[in-house]
Design a protein around this motif. Structure first.
Motif, PDB file in Angstrom:
ATOM      1  N   MET A   1       0.533  -1.405   0.121  1.00 20.42           N
ATOM      2  CA  MET A   1      -0.177  -0.309   0.045  1.00 20.42           C
ATOM      3  C   MET A   1       0.648   1.478   0.200  1.00 20.42           C
ATOM      4  SD  MET A   1      -3.080  -0.830  -0.142  1.00 20.42           S
ATOM      5  CE  MET A   1      -4.158  -0.439  -0.126  1.00 20.42           C
ATOM      6  N   GLY A   2       2.255   1.474   0.082  1.00 24.34           N
ATOM      7  CA  GLY A   2       3.341   2.060   0.554  1.00 24.34           C
ATOM      8  C   GLY A   2       3.029   2.463  -1.004  1.00 24.34           C
ATOM      9  N   TRP A   3       3.378   1.805  -1.631  1.00 26.47           N
ATOM     10  CA  TRP A   3       3.795   2.199  -2.833  1.00 26.47           C
ATOM     11  C   TRP A   3       2.852   2.418  -3.875  1.00 26.47           C
ATOM     12  CZ3 TRP A   3       7.534   2.705  -6.651  1.00 26.47           C
ATOM     13  CH2 TRP A   3       7.237   2.291  -7.563  1.00 26.47           C
ATOM     14  N   VAL A   4       1.384   1.776  -3.944  1.00 23.11           N
ATOM     15  CA  VAL A   4       0.218   2.832  -4.523  1.00 23.11           C
ATOM     16  C   VAL A   4       0.522   3.669  -4.208  1.00 23.11           C
ATOM     17  CG1 VAL A   4      -2.078   2.826  -4.247  1.00 23.11           C
ATOM     18  CG2 VAL A   4      -1.284   0.297  -4.063  1.00 23.11           C
ATOM     19  N   MET A   5       1.071   3.990  -2.720  1.00 25.85           N
ATOM     20  CA  MET A   5       0.886   5.415  -2.234  1.00 25.85           C
ATOM     21  C   MET A   5       2.018   6.029  -2.924  1.00 25.85           C
ATOM     22  SD  MET A   5      -1.725   6.326  -0.463  1.00 25.85           S
ATOM     23  CE  MET A   5      -1.675   8.075   0.437  1.00 25.85           C
ATOM     24  N   PHE A   6       2.758   6.025  -3.219  1.00 26.75           N
ATOM     25  CA  PHE A   6       3.945   7.088  -3.615  1.00 26.75           C
ATOM     26  C   PHE A   6       3.691   6.780  -5.049  1.00 26.75           C
ATOM     27  CE2 PHE A   6       7.886   6.060  -6.548  1.00 26.75           C
ATOM     28  CZ  PHE A   6       8.187   7.171  -6.485  1.00 26.75           C
ATOM     29  N   VAL A   7       2.909   6.206  -6.058  1.00 25.88           N
ATOM     30  CA  VAL A   7       2.711   5.952  -7.275  1.00 25.88           C
ATOM     31  C   VAL A   7       1.874   6.958  -7.246  1.00 25.88           C
ATOM     32  CG1 VAL A   7       2.233   4.736  -9.312  1.00 25.88           C
ATOM     33  CG2 VAL A   7       3.803   3.952  -7.891  1.00 25.88           C
ATOM     34  N   SER A   8       0.827   6.925  -6.636  1.00 30.94           N
ATOM     35  CA  SER A   8      -0.399   7.860  -6.843  1.00 30.94           C
ATOM     36  C   SER A   8      -0.161   9.297  -6.426  1.00 30.94           C
ATOM     37  CB  SER A   8      -1.664   7.399  -6.069  1.00 30.94           C
ATOM     38  OG  SER A   8      -1.552   7.515  -5.452  1.00 30.94           O
ATOM     39  N   ILE A   9       0.673   9.705  -5.925  1.00 29.49           N
ATOM     40  CA  ILE A   9       1.062  10.485  -5.275  1.00 29.49           C
ATOM     41  C   ILE A   9       2.134  11.385  -6.846  1.00 29.49           C
ATOM     42  CG2 ILE A   9       1.888  12.352  -3.458  1.00 29.49           C
ATOM     43  CD1 ILE A   9       1.447  10.585  -1.567  1.00 29.49           C
ATOM     44  N   PHE A  10       3.076  10.486  -6.469  1.00 33.29           N
ATOM     45  CA  PHE A  10       4.202  10.644  -7.723  1.00 33.29           C
ATOM     46  C   PHE A  10       3.749  11.032  -8.754  1.00 33.29           C
ATOM     47  CE2 PHE A  10       7.255   9.274 -11.434  1.00 33.29           C
ATOM     48  CZ  PHE A  10       8.339  10.219 -10.990  1.00 33.29           C
ATOM     49  N   CYS A  11       3.010  10.963  -9.531  1.00 34.34           N
ATOM     50  CA  CYS A  11       1.691  10.500 -10.925  1.00 34.34           C
ATOM     51  C   CYS A  11       1.340  11.595 -11.199  1.00 34.34           C
ATOM     52  CB  CYS A  11       1.361   9.270 -11.345  1.00 34.34           C
ATOM     53  SG  CYS A  11       2.867   8.360 -11.899  1.00 34.34           S
ATOM     54  N   PHE A  12       0.280  11.967  -9.850  1.00 34.71           N
ATOM     55  CA  PHE A  12      -0.246  13.022  -9.729  1.00 34.71           C
ATOM     56  C   PHE A  12       0.085  14.332  -9.760  1.00 34.71           C
ATOM     57  CE2 PHE A  12      -2.747  16.404  -7.551  1.00 34.71           C
ATOM     58  CZ  PHE A  12      -3.942  16.352  -7.830  1.00 34.71           C
ATOM     59  N   VAL A  13       1.693  14.499  -9.142  1.00 34.43           N
ATOM     60  CA  VAL A  13       2.285  15.730  -8.777  1.00 34.43           C
ATOM     61  C   VAL A  13       3.061  15.984 -10.097  1.00 34.43           C
ATOM     62  CG1 VAL A  13       4.596  16.664  -7.436  1.00 34.43           C
ATOM     63  CG2 VAL A  13       2.642  15.877  -6.067  1.00 34.43           C
ATOM     64  N   MET A  14       3.436  14.443 -10.510  1.00 35.39           N
ATOM     65  CA  MET A  14       3.922  14.958 -11.948  1.00 35.39           C
ATOM     66  C   MET A  14       3.351  15.054 -13.407  1.00 35.39           C
ATOM     67  SD  MET A  14       7.829  14.653 -11.489  1.00 35.39           S
ATOM     68  CE  MET A  14       8.231  14.561 -13.349  1.00 35.39           C
ATOM     69  N   THR A  15       2.268  14.921 -13.388  1.00 34.07           N
ATOM     70  CA  THR A  15       1.354  15.191 -14.599  1.00 34.07           C
ATOM     71  C   THR A  15       0.825  16.502 -14.362  1.00 34.07           C
ATOM     72  OG1 THR A  15       0.264  12.894 -14.399  1.00 34.07           O
ATOM     73  CG2 THR A  15      -0.336  14.447 -15.416  1.00 34.07           C
ATOM     74  N   THR A  16       0.799  16.894 -13.116  1.00 34.92           N
ATOM     75  CA  THR A  16       0.078  18.406 -12.557  1.00 34.92           C
ATOM     76  C   THR A  16       1.897  19.154 -13.009  1.00 34.92           C
ATOM     77  OG1 THR A  16      -0.827  18.108 -10.509  1.00 34.92           O
ATOM     78  CG2 THR A  16      -0.297  20.030 -11.516  1.00 34.92           C
ATOM     79  N   LEU A  17       2.871  19.001 -13.324  1.00 37.26           N
ATOM     80  CA  LEU A  17       4.071  19.707 -13.229  1.00 37.26           C
ATOM     81  C   LEU A  17       4.150  19.563 -15.074  1.00 37.26           C
ATOM     82  CD1 LEU A  17       6.231  21.405 -13.156  1.00 37.26           C
ATOM     83  CD2 LEU A  17       7.847  18.462 -12.972  1.00 37.26           C
TER      84      LEU A  17
END
Length: 169
Positions: A50-66
Protein backbone atom coordinates in the motif's frame (compact mmCIF):
# COMPACT_ATOMS: atom_id res chain seq x y z
CA UNK A 1 -11.18 17.79 -31.30
CA UNK A 2 -8.13 18.98 -33.09
CA UNK A 3 -5.27 16.55 -33.30
CA UNK A 4 -1.67 17.29 -33.97
CA UNK A 5 -0.71 16.59 -37.54
CA UNK A 6 2.50 16.33 -39.53
CA UNK A 7 4.72 19.30 -38.83
CA UNK A 8 2.75 20.51 -35.82
CA UNK A 9 4.60 21.12 -32.60
CA UNK A 10 3.38 20.20 -29.16
CA UNK A 11 0.37 22.25 -28.11
CA UNK A 12 0.70 25.12 -25.68
CA UNK A 13 -1.79 27.25 -23.81
CA UNK A 14 -5.44 26.51 -24.47
CA UNK A 15 -4.61 24.09 -27.30
CA UNK A 16 -3.70 21.58 -24.58
CA UNK A 17 -7.44 21.15 -23.99
CA UNK A 18 -8.15 20.38 -27.66
CA UNK A 19 -5.38 18.00 -28.73
CA UNK A 20 -6.09 14.30 -28.40
CA UNK A 21 -3.21 12.98 -26.29
CA UNK A 22 -3.12 16.02 -24.03
CA UNK A 23 -6.84 15.92 -23.38
CA UNK A 24 -6.14 12.82 -21.27
CA UNK A 25 -4.44 14.98 -18.63
CA UNK A 26 -7.87 15.63 -17.10
CA UNK A 27 -8.91 12.00 -16.46
CA UNK A 28 -5.35 11.24 -15.32
CA UNK A 29 -5.74 13.97 -12.69
CA UNK A 30 -9.18 12.81 -11.63
CA UNK A 31 -8.58 9.07 -11.39
CA UNK A 32 -5.05 9.40 -10.03
CA UNK A 33 -6.24 11.81 -7.35
CA UNK A 34 -9.09 9.48 -6.46
CA UNK A 35 -6.69 6.55 -6.00
CA UNK A 36 -4.60 8.71 -3.69
CA UNK A 37 -7.62 9.85 -1.64
CA UNK A 38 -9.32 6.45 -1.43
CA UNK A 39 -6.23 4.57 -0.30
CA UNK A 40 -5.29 7.31 2.16
CA UNK A 41 -8.80 7.38 3.65
CA UNK A 42 -8.85 3.59 4.02
CA UNK A 43 -5.47 3.53 5.70
CA UNK A 44 -2.12 2.37 4.44
CA UNK A 45 -2.02 -1.14 5.89
CA UNK A 46 -0.22 -3.38 5.05
CA UNK A 47 2.50 -0.80 4.53
CA UNK A 48 4.62 -2.58 1.94
CA UNK A 49 2.28 -2.84 -1.08
CA UNK A 50 0.00 0.00 0.00
CA UNK A 51 2.98 2.30 0.50
CA UNK A 52 3.93 1.66 -3.13
CA UNK A 53 0.38 2.43 -4.25
CA UNK A 54 0.51 5.72 -2.33
CA UNK A 55 3.93 6.59 -3.76
CA UNK A 56 2.78 5.92 -7.33
CA UNK A 57 -0.46 7.84 -6.99
CA UNK A 58 1.19 10.88 -5.38
CA UNK A 59 4.23 10.81 -7.71
CA UNK A 60 2.10 10.56 -10.86
CA UNK A 61 -0.34 13.20 -9.62
CA UNK A 62 2.45 15.68 -8.90
CA UNK A 63 4.39 14.91 -12.09
CA UNK A 64 1.26 15.08 -14.26
CA UNK A 65 0.41 18.43 -12.69
CA UNK A 66 3.93 19.69 -13.41
CA UNK A 67 3.81 18.24 -16.95
CA UNK A 68 0.43 19.88 -17.56
CA UNK A 69 1.66 23.30 -16.44
CA UNK A 70 4.78 22.96 -18.61
CA UNK A 71 2.52 22.36 -21.61
CA UNK A 72 0.09 25.09 -20.55
CA UNK A 73 2.85 27.70 -20.17
CA UNK A 74 4.51 26.79 -23.46
CA UNK A 75 7.84 25.62 -22.04
CA UNK A 76 7.73 22.52 -24.25
CA UNK A 77 9.15 24.11 -27.40
CA UNK A 78 12.34 22.01 -27.64
CA UNK A 79 12.54 19.15 -30.14
CA UNK A 80 13.16 16.65 -27.34
CA UNK A 81 9.76 17.21 -25.68
CA UNK A 82 7.75 14.73 -27.80
CA UNK A 83 10.12 11.93 -26.78
CA UNK A 84 10.06 13.06 -23.15
CA UNK A 85 6.26 13.07 -23.28
CA UNK A 86 6.20 9.47 -24.47
CA UNK A 87 8.81 8.46 -21.91
CA UNK A 88 7.02 10.04 -18.96
CA UNK A 89 3.64 8.57 -19.84
CA UNK A 90 5.17 5.14 -20.42
CA UNK A 91 6.81 5.26 -16.97
CA UNK A 92 3.53 6.42 -15.42
CA UNK A 93 1.70 3.55 -17.13
CA UNK A 94 4.18 0.97 -15.84
CA UNK A 95 4.08 2.51 -12.35
CA UNK A 96 0.29 2.49 -12.21
CA UNK A 97 0.08 -1.07 -13.48
CA UNK A 98 2.65 -2.14 -10.88
CA UNK A 99 0.55 -0.47 -8.20
CA UNK A 100 -2.84 -1.67 -9.44
CA UNK A 101 -2.01 -5.37 -9.22
CA UNK A 102 -0.97 -5.41 -5.51
CA UNK A 103 -3.88 -3.10 -4.69
CA UNK A 104 -6.27 -5.59 -6.28
CA UNK A 105 -4.57 -8.46 -4.43
CA UNK A 106 -4.90 -6.72 -1.04
CA UNK A 107 -8.53 -5.98 -1.85
CA UNK A 108 -9.19 -9.66 -2.54
CA UNK A 109 -7.46 -10.66 0.71
CA UNK A 110 -9.53 -8.17 2.71
CA UNK A 111 -12.70 -9.39 0.97
CA UNK A 112 -11.90 -13.01 1.79
CA UNK A 113 -11.37 -12.15 5.46
CA UNK A 114 -14.86 -10.65 5.83
CA UNK A 115 -16.78 -13.96 6.10
CA UNK A 116 -14.24 -15.27 8.61
CA UNK A 117 -14.62 -12.14 10.76
CA UNK A 118 -18.41 -12.30 10.55
CA UNK A 119 -18.40 -15.98 11.57
CA UNK A 120 -16.39 -15.45 14.75
CA UNK A 121 -18.41 -16.37 17.84
CA UNK A 122 -19.43 -13.51 20.11
CA UNK A 123 -17.49 -15.18 22.94
CA UNK A 124 -14.24 -13.96 21.42
CA UNK A 125 -15.48 -10.45 21.98
CA UNK A 126 -15.28 -9.13 18.42
CA UNK A 127 -16.67 -5.66 18.49
CA UNK A 128 -19.34 -5.22 15.75
CA UNK A 129 -17.76 -1.87 14.92
CA UNK A 130 -14.60 -3.67 13.79
CA UNK A 131 -16.57 -5.63 11.18
CA UNK A 132 -18.25 -2.44 9.98
CA UNK A 133 -14.85 -0.73 9.69
CA UNK A 134 -13.36 -3.64 7.72
CA UNK A 135 -16.34 -3.58 5.33
CA UNK A 136 -15.85 0.17 4.86
CA UNK A 137 -12.15 -0.32 4.10
CA UNK A 138 -13.01 -3.12 1.68
CA UNK A 139 -15.43 -0.87 -0.22
CA UNK A 140 -12.84 1.93 -0.36
CA UNK A 141 -10.25 -0.51 -1.69
CA UNK A 142 -12.67 -1.72 -4.37
CA UNK A 143 -13.21 1.85 -5.52
CA UNK A 144 -9.45 2.48 -5.43
CA UNK A 145 -8.80 -0.60 -7.60
CA UNK A 146 -11.30 0.56 -10.21
CA UNK A 147 -9.84 4.09 -10.24
CA UNK A 148 -6.30 2.72 -10.38
CA UNK A 149 -7.01 0.59 -13.43
CA UNK A 150 -8.81 3.51 -15.09
CA UNK A 151 -5.79 5.74 -14.42
CA UNK A 152 -3.57 3.02 -15.91
CA UNK A 153 -5.79 2.89 -18.98
CA UNK A 154 -5.71 6.66 -19.51
CA UNK A 155 -1.94 6.82 -19.06
CA UNK A 156 -1.61 3.96 -21.57
CA UNK A 157 -3.85 5.68 -24.13
CA UNK A 158 -1.92 8.93 -23.60
CA UNK A 159 1.34 7.01 -24.19
CA UNK A 160 0.07 5.53 -27.46
CA UNK A 161 -1.15 8.85 -28.85
CA UNK A 162 2.01 10.63 -27.68
CA UNK A 163 4.11 7.99 -29.45
CA UNK A 164 2.12 8.52 -32.65
CA UNK A 165 2.67 12.28 -32.34
CA UNK A 166 6.38 11.73 -31.67
CA UNK A 167 6.76 9.52 -34.75
CA UNK A 168 5.08 12.21 -36.89
CA UNK A 169 7.36 14.98 -35.70
Amino acid sequence: MASTTMGDVLPTGGRVFTSIPDLFFIPEFVFGGLVWMLVASAGVAPQNPMGWVMFVSIFCFVMTTLWFFIFLCGCNRSSSWPALDVGYHFVATVFYLSASVPLAYITVVVGQSLPALAALPPVLGLNPDVLIEVRKIYKLYIAAVVMSYLATLFYFIHTIFSAIRWKRS
